[in-house]
Design a protein around this motif. Structure first.
Motif, PDB file in Angstrom:
ATOM      1  N   GLU A   1       0.830  -1.201   0.000  1.00 37.50           N
ATOM      2  CA  GLU A   1       0.000   0.000   0.000  1.00 37.50           C
ATOM      3  C   GLU A   1       0.863   1.248   0.000  1.00 37.50           C
ATOM      4  OE1 GLU A   1      -2.443  -0.482   3.422  1.00 37.50           O
ATOM      5  OE2 GLU A   1      -3.976  -1.669   2.357  1.00 37.50           O
ATOM      6  N   PHE A   2       1.972   1.192   0.744  1.00 38.94           N
ATOM      7  CA  PHE A   2       2.901   2.317   0.779  1.00 38.94           C
ATOM      8  C   PHE A   2       3.503   2.555  -0.613  1.00 38.94           C
ATOM      9  CE2 PHE A   2       7.284   3.898   1.380  1.00 38.94           C
ATOM     10  CZ  PHE A   2       6.994   5.116   1.976  1.00 38.94           C
ATOM     11  N   GLU A   3       3.897   1.479  -1.265  1.00 42.87           N
ATOM     12  CA  GLU A   3       4.473   1.603  -2.606  1.00 42.87           C
ATOM     13  C   GLU A   3       3.435   2.153  -3.597  1.00 42.87           C
ATOM     14  OE1 GLU A   3       6.763  -1.126  -5.984  1.00 42.87           O
ATOM     15  OE2 GLU A   3       6.174  -2.003  -4.051  1.00 42.87           O
ATOM     16  N   GLN A   4       2.205   1.674  -3.459  1.00 42.40           N
ATOM     17  CA  GLN A   4       1.145   2.165  -4.339  1.00 42.40           C
ATOM     18  C   GLN A   4       0.893   3.650  -4.116  1.00 42.40           C
ATOM     19  OE1 GLN A   4      -2.834   0.685  -3.540  1.00 42.40           O
ATOM     20  NE2 GLN A   4      -3.242   0.512  -5.747  1.00 42.40           N
ATOM     21  N   GLN A   5       0.922   4.053  -2.854  1.00 40.77           N
ATOM     22  CA  GLN A   5       0.703   5.473  -2.545  1.00 40.77           C
ATOM     23  C   GLN A   5       1.820   6.329  -3.117  1.00 40.77           C
ATOM     24  OE1 GLN A   5       0.364   6.201   1.657  1.00 40.77           O
ATOM     25  NE2 GLN A   5      -0.411   8.292   1.380  1.00 40.77           N
ATOM     26  N   VAL A   6       3.043   5.841  -2.994  1.00 40.39           N
ATOM     27  CA  VAL A   6       4.189   6.572  -3.543  1.00 40.39           C
ATOM     28  C   VAL A   6       4.067   6.694  -5.053  1.00 40.39           C
ATOM     29  CG1 VAL A   6       6.679   6.494  -3.909  1.00 40.39           C
ATOM     30  CG2 VAL A   6       5.746   5.989  -1.637  1.00 40.39           C
ATOM     31  N   MET A   7       3.706   5.577  -5.717  1.00 41.14           N
ATOM     32  CA  MET A   7       3.606   5.599  -7.167  1.00 41.14           C
ATOM     33  C   MET A   7       2.482   6.520  -7.628  1.00 41.14           C
ATOM     34  SD  MET A   7       6.133   3.783  -7.991  1.00 41.14           S
ATOM     35  CE  MET A   7       5.858   3.688  -9.737  1.00 41.14           C
ATOM     36  N   ARG A   8       1.421   6.543  -6.852  1.00 41.80           N
ATOM     37  CA  ARG A   8       0.300   7.394  -7.225  1.00 41.80           C
ATOM     38  C   ARG A   8       0.670   8.872  -7.098  1.00 41.80           C
ATOM     39  NH1 ARG A   8      -3.208   5.227  -4.272  1.00 41.80           N
ATOM     40  NH2 ARG A   8      -3.109   6.636  -2.482  1.00 41.80           N
TER      41      ARG A   8
ATOM     42  N   VAL B   1      10.981  13.759 -16.330  1.00 43.94           N
ATOM     43  CA  VAL B   1      10.857  12.802 -15.234  1.00 43.94           C
ATOM     44  C   VAL B   1      11.187  13.519 -13.934  1.00 43.94           C
ATOM     45  CG1 VAL B   1      11.747  10.660 -14.247  1.00 43.94           C
ATOM     46  CG2 VAL B   1      11.418  10.854 -16.718  1.00 43.94           C
ATOM     47  N   GLU B   2      10.311  13.392 -12.961  1.00 48.63           N
ATOM     48  CA  GLU B   2      10.452  14.135 -11.721  1.00 48.63           C
ATOM     49  C   GLU B   2      11.711  13.714 -10.946  1.00 48.63           C
ATOM     50  OE1 GLU B   2       6.742  13.169  -9.908  1.00 48.63           O
ATOM     51  OE2 GLU B   2       5.890  15.114 -10.427  1.00 48.63           O
ATOM     52  N   GLN B   3      12.346  14.688 -10.338  1.00 46.10           N
ATOM     53  CA  GLN B   3      13.474  14.486  -9.428  1.00 46.10           C
ATOM     54  C   GLN B   3      14.606  13.701 -10.069  1.00 46.10           C
ATOM     55  OE1 GLN B   3      13.647  15.935  -6.411  1.00 46.10           O
ATOM     56  NE2 GLN B   3      11.668  16.868  -6.944  1.00 46.10           N
ATOM     57  N   ALA B   4      14.722  13.801 -11.390  1.00 43.42           N
ATOM     58  CA  ALA B   4      15.837  13.124 -12.064  1.00 43.42           C
ATOM     59  C   ALA B   4      16.883  14.175 -12.429  1.00 43.42           C
ATOM     60  CB  ALA B   4      15.348  12.408 -13.308  1.00 43.42           C
ATOM     61  N   PRO B   5      18.090  14.035 -11.926  1.00 40.47           N
ATOM     62  CA  PRO B   5      19.114  15.055 -12.210  1.00 40.47           C
ATOM     63  C   PRO B   5      19.482  15.103 -13.684  1.00 40.47           C
ATOM     64  CG  PRO B   5      20.087  13.125 -11.177  1.00 40.47           C
ATOM     65  CD  PRO B   5      18.621  12.916 -11.127  1.00 40.47           C
ATOM     66  N   HIS B   6      19.688  16.333 -14.126  1.00 38.96           N
ATOM     67  CA  HIS B   6      20.137  16.555 -15.508  1.00 38.96           C
ATOM     68  C   HIS B   6      19.196  15.926 -16.537  1.00 38.96           C
ATOM     69  CE1 HIS B   6      23.716  17.778 -13.364  1.00 38.96           C
ATOM     70  NE2 HIS B   6      23.906  16.537 -12.909  1.00 38.96           N
ATOM     71  N   GLU B   7      17.917  15.905 -16.248  1.00 39.69           N
ATOM     72  CA  GLU B   7      16.947  15.277 -17.154  1.00 39.69           C
ATOM     73  C   GLU B   7      16.680  16.167 -18.365  1.00 39.69           C
ATOM     74  OE1 GLU B   7      15.431  13.171 -19.045  1.00 39.69           O
ATOM     75  OE2 GLU B   7      14.798  12.069 -17.259  1.00 39.69           O
ATOM     76  N   GLU B   8      16.496  15.538 -19.533  1.00 43.62           N
ATOM     77  CA  GLU B   8      16.117  16.251 -20.746  1.00 43.62           C
ATOM     78  C   GLU B   8      14.594  16.278 -20.865  1.00 43.62           C
ATOM     79  OE1 GLU B   8      18.192  15.362 -24.440  1.00 43.62           O
ATOM     80  OE2 GLU B   8      19.483  13.987 -23.303  1.00 43.62           O
ATOM     81  N   GLU B   9      14.083  17.408 -21.332  1.00 41.34           N
ATOM     82  CA  GLU B   9      12.650  17.488 -21.587  1.00 41.34           C
ATOM     83  C   GLU B   9      12.294  16.735 -22.873  1.00 41.34           C
ATOM     84  OE1 GLU B   9      11.126  21.668 -19.590  1.00 41.34           O
ATOM     85  OE2 GLU B   9      11.549  21.602 -21.732  1.00 41.34           O
ATOM     86  N   PHE B  10      11.074  16.280 -22.918  1.00 37.73           N
ATOM     87  CA  PHE B  10      10.579  15.633 -24.134  1.00 37.73           C
ATOM     88  C   PHE B  10       9.162  16.140 -24.396  1.00 37.73           C
ATOM     89  CE2 PHE B  10       9.892  12.855 -20.516  1.00 37.73           C
ATOM     90  CZ  PHE B  10       8.537  12.572 -20.583  1.00 37.73           C
ATOM     91  N   PRO B  11       8.732  16.160 -25.668  1.00 35.86           N
ATOM     92  CA  PRO B  11       7.393  16.694 -26.005  1.00 35.86           C
ATOM     93  C   PRO B  11       6.302  15.700 -25.608  1.00 35.86           C
ATOM     94  CG  PRO B  11       8.455  15.867 -27.973  1.00 35.86           C
ATOM     95  CD  PRO B  11       9.474  15.758 -26.868  1.00 35.86           C
TER      96      PRO B  11
ATOM     97  N   GLU C   1      -8.272  10.897 -23.396  1.00 34.99           N
ATOM     98  CA  GLU C   1      -7.063  11.254 -22.662  1.00 34.99           C
ATOM     99  C   GLU C   1      -7.401  12.328 -21.638  1.00 34.99           C
ATOM    100  OE1 GLU C   1      -4.423   9.549 -22.946  1.00 34.99           O
ATOM    101  OE2 GLU C   1      -5.128   8.411 -24.685  1.00 34.99           O
ATOM    102  N   THR C   2      -6.618  12.353 -20.552  1.00 35.41           N
ATOM    103  CA  THR C   2      -6.905  13.247 -19.427  1.00 35.41           C
ATOM    104  C   THR C   2      -5.659  14.037 -19.057  1.00 35.41           C
ATOM    105  OG1 THR C   2      -8.573  11.743 -18.562  1.00 35.41           O
ATOM    106  CG2 THR C   2      -7.677  13.345 -17.037  1.00 35.41           C
TER     107      THR C   2
ATOM    108  N   THR D   1       1.420  10.160 -20.064  1.00 40.68           N
ATOM    109  CA  THR D   1       2.755   9.999 -19.455  1.00 40.68           C
ATOM    110  C   THR D   1       2.703   9.276 -18.121  1.00 40.68           C
ATOM    111  OG1 THR D   1       2.524  12.187 -18.446  1.00 40.68           O
ATOM    112  CG2 THR D   1       3.605  12.071 -20.586  1.00 40.68           C
ATOM    113  N   GLY D   2       1.570   9.312 -17.426  1.00 37.03           N
ATOM    114  CA  GLY D   2       1.459   8.654 -16.137  1.00 37.03           C
ATOM    115  C   GLY D   2       2.085   9.487 -15.024  1.00 37.03           C
TER     116      GLY D   2
END
Length: 901
Positions: free
Chosen positions: A44-51, A141-151, A316-317, A331-332
């Motif tokens: 449940e903790f993992e599900q909450q984190v993923m959500r 991608v959240e909290q990923a260092p040096h991440e590149e943006e994508f469309p 789509e939402t 993207t989720g």
């Protein structure tokens, strides 16, 4: 044997072993339960984190507190490790792969930044394959260092709907996202192929202000916030109409039709709904769900902002968490989505203004009758249906369809509204596409005019419309001709039904396949001002009502279609309580200011400008409205030029022409070439045959003409004489021409001279000698033409001694015995009473046929073998009754005999 103490000890030992086993089992169960609970808490903790996503989870107080527990701390570490592992695989090539995918599936305007396309020349793309994705922003991608943006892009046209959920501070960002997406759509396709409908629960205007210039061109429709029902009903009707069109084309969706044709045949409808987060009322919610479920295949797409919606269709939402951050179903979680920056307001406004102006320019391009015509004439088959464009909406042709689904048409428009012009546009579109083997036209105009006269050969123009088989004009006083047309259609229905029964089929298309050698064109009967058929409370109204209902009901399956036109259908009393005809007229056309032709609450025609019409294939219900501009189809160089081209290439016979304003010429009558007997006039029926009397050598074969209409009586007498003279070889028969009226002697003498000139002997008497020259018999046929018999009674009634027998007695004997001896009398009496005076008691049987002119029907009942004669006299008309063949009289038009040759 064991003593009592030893047995007691053993029992204690066994009990202790049992207790030990139970303690072990309970301990194991408690441990298992604890492990299961711990695992459940971890999942449940993992599900909450993923959500929540890692970024939010790091800051969430509940997550921070839970991480203090060792087991859940292990789960947190596991999630971080898995994220790091996936990111290590994703980072080198993931963003690049996404950029390539978006570029591939969002080509051109669909995926490029707005700076590259906004305000550029308007696109000419007309349809075909649509981009699979449409860019809405970028993500990381959240909290990923040096991440590149994508469309980030979403599917839309023909593929999915879009739902957006905002937060209080994000409305401006949401508006910009929607506006940019709409600008992409509008800039991708030729103006007119994207139609936007905007509904905002909180505003009548003001939403998406940069798009407002589109309203002038009809590309953006802002709907009343209190009338969502009307918008949803309009979309539902459009969906039904488009699905029907797709099915007629043999496809399952509009998208497949457009891909096949590589051109959009219907614009996309993009419906933008701005709500307030609350669920709509139940009925509106259900209708919205239906539109969402069925709209994609019909080109209807929803963009719902803060409107709860869940439909069994792709959707789509986008869910905003603040003004700049959101998550999407594309993207989720764990990916931060950022909408693209809003385009410059001035540039956006200028761009949509250019789009609107381009469409207005296209509309302003003169649309002529020639634009309704195909490249090649007569190439379509009417096996399944008839279809032809009649006008244009935003440069796109608007068609009428006559077939199983829309068997009959009802057209209404007040005088001067363009109804006749519309009929010419429709007839021209049909005639240009279907050859005479595929289409036959029967055209009738009850008003005092000659709307269809040009479709038959005339003195100035010898051409005719090859598909026309009958043209009736100036029929306003000849309701019998409309009745005759309905009888003809009923007979044709019976013929086709018998053939279908013989082939064991039910529809015209099946009959044509089963019996290809037969002649089975579709028939279209156009009756202008058809309500004139029902203008009286008489036999004609009763019979016409029954026949019209029968044709309307059964014509659908046999390929016989009615097009009924009227200035106003409100006063047709014959159909009160009998809606069968109108229910079958599912195709409704309303000209400007037309009333009652569409459904009760559909007032679309009231404000129509001139040269426009509402085309509705759904029985007049509002959602079926299509407003079309109708080009001029009746001016010189339009329909007449098409007719000449069709006539020059065809071999069809000329149509029968019935003109109620003119007497037909005896010399032009087809029956005059080889008459079967004396011709009296043209019968008012589809075949336009001549009324003829059979003068066989049997009793009663004499003819009486009754009435005071001198000119008409003379025409009938002369027609009979000329046709008898033509029937018999010169010298093979004799004529007696008697007339005791001095004023008629010149006309009668002329007749005698003509008969002599063609080789017949004539016994002409114009005085007292009529009484002494009554022939009794002859070796060859003799025809007595007795003009104004009653005027000779002064001589016929004299009794000369010694026999004291009068000429009237001899005449009565002649009427009784003459026909059996080949002596037939064609006499004219100026009233029924005078005829009876001549015939005397029991002499009525000696007149086997009669023609009545200005005589009331009630006076003729005694001459019609007990039949009730429903007849009101009118100029240049008569009724003909032959006791040997008629159950009711025929209405005839006396011939013009001034030039009998």
């Amino acid at each position: 044997m064991l003593g009592r103490g030893e047995r007691r000890q053993r029992a204690r030992n066994a009990l202790e072993e049992l207790r030990k086993a139970l303690r072990l089992a309970l301990g194991a169960a408690a441990a298992a339960r604890q492990n299961a609970q711990t695992r459940k808490d971890q999942l449940e903790f993992e599900q909450q984190v993923m959500r929540l996503g890692l970024a939010r989870a790091r800051l969430d107080p509940a997550i921070l507190e839970a991480r203090q527990q060792p087991a859940l701390a292990q789960t947190w570490d596991k999630v971080i490790a898995e994220r790091d592992e996936l990111y290590a695989e994703w980072h080198p090539k993931g963003p690049h792969r996404l950029r390539e995918l978006v570029k591939e599936h969002s080509p051109g305007v669909a995926g490029a930044p707005w700076q590259e396309w906004l305000g550029n020349p308007v696109s000419q793309k007309t349809g075909g394959e649509t981009p699979a994705m449409w860019r809405i922003g970028r993500a990381v991608v959240e909290q990923a260092p040096h991440e590149e943006e994508f469309p980030v892009a979403v599917p839309l046209l023909d593929r999915a709907h879009l739902r957006v959920t905002s937060v209080p501070d994000s409305r401006s960002v949401v508006d910009a996202l929607v506006e940019t997406l709409l600008l992409r759509l509008l800039s991708t396709y030729r103006p007119g192929l994207i139609r936007v409908h905007l509904w905002d629960i909180g505003h009548l205007t003001g939403s998406l202000p940069n798009l407002q210039p589109l309203t002038a061109a009809g590309l953006l429709t802002v709907h009343d916030p209190t009338r969502l029902d009307d918008l949803l009903a309009d979309m539902a009707g459009h969906i039904r109409r488009v699905h029907a069109k797709a099915m007629r084309a043999g496809e399952t969706s509009l998208r497949s039709v457009c891909v096949t044709n590589d051109e959009r045949i219907e614009p996309w409808r993009v419906v933008v709904l701005f709500g307030n987060g609350d669920r709509l009322p139940d009925e509106q919610q259900r209708e919205l769900q239906r539109v969402a479920r069925t709209g994609l295949d019909a080109g209807v797409h929803l963009i719902c902002v803060d409107v709860p919606l869940s439909a069994n269709s792709p959707m789509e939402t986008i869910m905003f968490s603040d003004a700049q951050h959101a998550t999407t179903t594309m993207t989720g979680t764990g990916v931060a989505f950022h909408p693209d920056p809003a385009p410059d307001g001035g540039m956006a406004s200028r761009a949509v203004t250019k789009i609107a102006e381009d469409l207005i320019t296209r509309r302003g391009k003169p649309r002529t009758f020639a634009d309704l015509l195909p490249g090649e004439l007569g190439q379509l088959s009417s096996r399944e249906e008839l279809r032809a464009p009649v006008g244009f909406a935003d440069g796109v042709p608007v068609e009428v369809v006559l077939g199983d689904a829309t068997p009959h048409a009802l057209i209404a428009g007040p005088s001067g509204s363009g109804k006749t012009n519309f009929l010419y546009a429709m007839l021209g579109g049909l005639a240009a596409r279907y050859s005479p083997d595929e289409l036959e036209l029967y055209l009738l105009d009850f008003k005092e005019g000659v709307s269809f006269a040009g479709l038959a050969p005339g003195r100035k123009d010898p051409s005719w419309l090859p598909q026309a088989r009958l043209v009736g004009v100036n029929v306003n006083t000849d309701r019998e001709f409309g009745l005759a047309l309905l009888r003809f259609l009923t007979q044709e229905l019976a013929r086709r039904a018998e053939a279908a029964k013989r082939q064991e089929v039910t529809k015209l298309s099946e009959l044509r396949e089963a019996e290809p050698e037969g002649h089975w064109p579709r028939i279209v009967a156009v009756i202008d001002e058809f309500q004139a058929l029902f203008g009286g409370r008489d036999r004609i109204t009763q019979q016409a009502t029954v026949l019209l209902e029968d044709v309307a009901r059964r014509g659908r399956s046999q390929g016989i279609h009615l097009v009924l036109a009227s200035q106003d259908i409100a006063g047709i009393e014959a159909f009160w309580g009998k809606p069968a005809v109108f229910e079958q007229c599912t195709l409704r056309i309303a000209m400007p200011k037309a009333k009652r032709v569409l459904s009760e609450h559909n007032n679309a025609a009231i404000s129509l400008p001139r040269w426009h019409a509402v085309i509705n294939h759904d029985s007049g219900v509002s959602h079926g409205n299509q407003v079309a501009h109708i080009p001029d189809a009746s001016a010189k160089g339009t329909f007449d030029d098409l007719q000449k081209k069709l006539w020059a290439t065809g071999t069809s016979l000329a149509p029968a022409l019935f003109d109620g304003a003119h007497q037909p010429l005896l010399g032009d009558a087809a029956d005059f070439v080889d008459p079967s007997g004396p011709l009296l006039g043209q019968v008012i029926e589809v075949s336009c045959r001549a009324a003829a009397v059979s003068l066989d050598a049997v009793p009663g074969r004499n003819l009486a003409v009754i009435g005071t209409a001198t000119e008409d009586a003379l025409s009938i007498m002369e027609s009979a004489a000329y046709s008898l003279a033509r029937k018999h070889e010169p010298g093979s028969c004799d004529f007696s021409v008697w007339c005791a009226v001095p004023a008629l002697q010149e006309r009668v003498t002329r007749l005698a001279r003509i008969l002599v000139a063609v080789g017949h002997s004539v016994d002409l008497r114009t005085g007292e000698d009529i009484a002494q020259l009554v022939p009794s018999s002859g070796e060859r046929p003799r025809f007595i033409l007795f003009f104004a018999v009653d005027s000779a009674h002064q001589w016929l009634e004299r009794k000369e001694p010694p026999a004291m027998r009068s000429g009237l007695d001899d005449f009565r004997a002649l009427l009784k015995n003459g026909p059996a001896n080949h002596v037939h009398t064609i006499g004219w009496w100026r009233g029924t009473g005078r005829l009876k005076d001549t015939l005397g008691f029991g002499g009525a049987d000696d007149i086997g046929a009669w023609v009545a002119l200005d005589v009331q029907g009630a006076e003729l009942n005694s001459l019609a073998a007990g039949q009730v004669i429903d007849w009101s006299p009118r100029p240049k008309r008569a009724i003909f009754f032959d006791k040997s063949i008629h159950s009711s009289p025929d209405v005839i038009i006396p011939f013009d005999t001034l030039d009998p040759s």
